[in-house]
Write a protein that holds these residues in place. Structure first.
Motif, PDB file in Angstrom:
ATOM      1  N   VAL A  59      29.195 -17.035  39.488  1.00 31.86           N
ATOM      2  CA  VAL A  59      27.925 -17.981  39.168  1.00 31.86           C
ATOM      3  C   VAL A  59      26.957 -17.107  39.240  1.00 31.86           C
ATOM      4  CG1 VAL A  59      26.820 -20.128  39.443  1.00 31.86           C
ATOM      5  CG2 VAL A  59      29.362 -20.082  39.587  1.00 31.86           C
ATOM      6  N   GLY A  99      23.134 -20.539  36.470  1.00 32.47           N
ATOM      7  CA  GLY A  99      23.814 -20.261  35.322  1.00 32.47           C
ATOM      8  C   GLY A  99      23.863 -21.390  34.208  1.00 32.47           C
ATOM      9  N   ARG A 100      23.219 -22.496  34.511  1.00 24.91           N
ATOM     10  CA  ARG A 100      23.088 -23.707  33.875  1.00 24.91           C
ATOM     11  C   ARG A 100      21.534 -23.749  33.243  1.00 24.91           C
ATOM     12  NH1 ARG A 100      28.354 -25.313  32.236  1.00 24.91           N
ATOM     13  NH2 ARG A 100      29.590 -25.212  34.311  1.00 24.91           N
TER      14      ARG A 100
END
Length: 279
Positions: free
Chosen positions: A127, A67-68
């Motif tokens: 996440v 998710g980053r």
């Protein structure tokens, strides 16, 4: 965890009030898993469900967390690793799943006019996103298939995303965390569309929140959209044939579903034919 038993005064009133109104069981009436029942699906702006994720390139991004932002090899640009989505759901359907929901019961009909479907359970990690936690389970839906504007007696199951908050049945609670109303008012007789016996169909049920008041026994006759929009849409025990509007599962799967549902995870049912869910 203790389980609350529902009072049976509502069930008694419904039973005395007349049962032959076209219910899901084909002979018990709309109040009893009838042709369609609970609140309207609420379309929630669900950025997590739409697959949006942070891309600020800071902190965990440098470590490649899910998710980053993660640097592409040999490039200065970043790419976003998005949380997993439920397969075959389109953006409109995904957006209707509340952001706070972490359990989804996905019922996918074979075709708009088919009365056979497949049910899969999903859980959402904040996440990593959604992941399946069951094999595909065979299920039945209404005799004439699906509709996005359900009406009393149309013999179609409603399409949409609906909450799952209440359960009940003729048999004792098998271990669910949902409020469970147990009593003889869930007794059903007669035969289905293919001549199959309906006895035992309502031994365990989960109310689907289409045109019904959440937080009440599945036998509650309240219809916020009016009686013409149907009521009493449940997930219940399969009797071997099409329903009048409900979704049905074999008894072992029904018990498994009841034990899996967790009200703290705001479970939803996502239901419709495969083409409608892809929108």
């Amino acid at each position: 965890m203790s389980h609350r038993a529902r009072p049976h005064h509502v069930a008694a009133l419904v039973l005395v009030g007349g049962l032959l109104l076209g219910g899901c069981g084909g002979g018990l009436g709309g109040a009893f898993g009838g042709d369609g029942g609970s609140s309207v699906p609420t379309a929630v702006d669900d950025k997590a469900a739409a697959g949006e994720a942070s891309a600020d390139g800071s902190g965990e991004a440098a470590r490649g967390g899910l998710g980053r932002a993660v640097p592409d090899a040999g490039e200065s640009k970043s790419r976003v690793v998005r949380p997993r989505q439920i397969p075959a759901l389109g953006p409109k359907t995904r957006a209707a799943i509340p952001r706070s929901s972490r359990q989804a019961v996905v019922v996918t009909g074979d075709a708009p006019d088919s009365n056979r479907a497949t049910l899969v359970l999903y859980e959402r990690d904040p996440v990593e996103g959604w992941r399946s936690v069951s094999d595909p389970w065979p299920a039945h839906n209404a005799l004439k298939g699906w509709t996005d504007e359900h009406r009393q007696g149309d013999l179609r199951s409603p399409i949409g995303v609906f909450g799952l908050t209440d359960a009940g049945g003729r048999l004792p609670d098998p271990g669910t965390r949902l409020p469970y109303d147990q009593g003889p008012a869930f007794t059903l007789g007669g035969v289905g569309f293919e001549g199959e016996p309906l006895a035992g169909s309502f031994d365990h049920v989960v109310a689907i929140n289409y045109n019904r008041k959440a937080g009440t026994t599945p036998l509650d006759w309240t219809r916020p959209l009016g009686a013409s929009r149907g009521g009493g849409i449940w997930i219940h025990v399969d009797h071997g044939g099409p329903t009048q509007g409900c979704v049905s599962l074999p008894m072992p799967r029904m018990k498994e579903l009841l034990r899996w549902l967790d009200p703290s995870k705001r479970p939803q049912v996502v239901m419709g034919d495969v083409s409608s869910l892809g929108l």
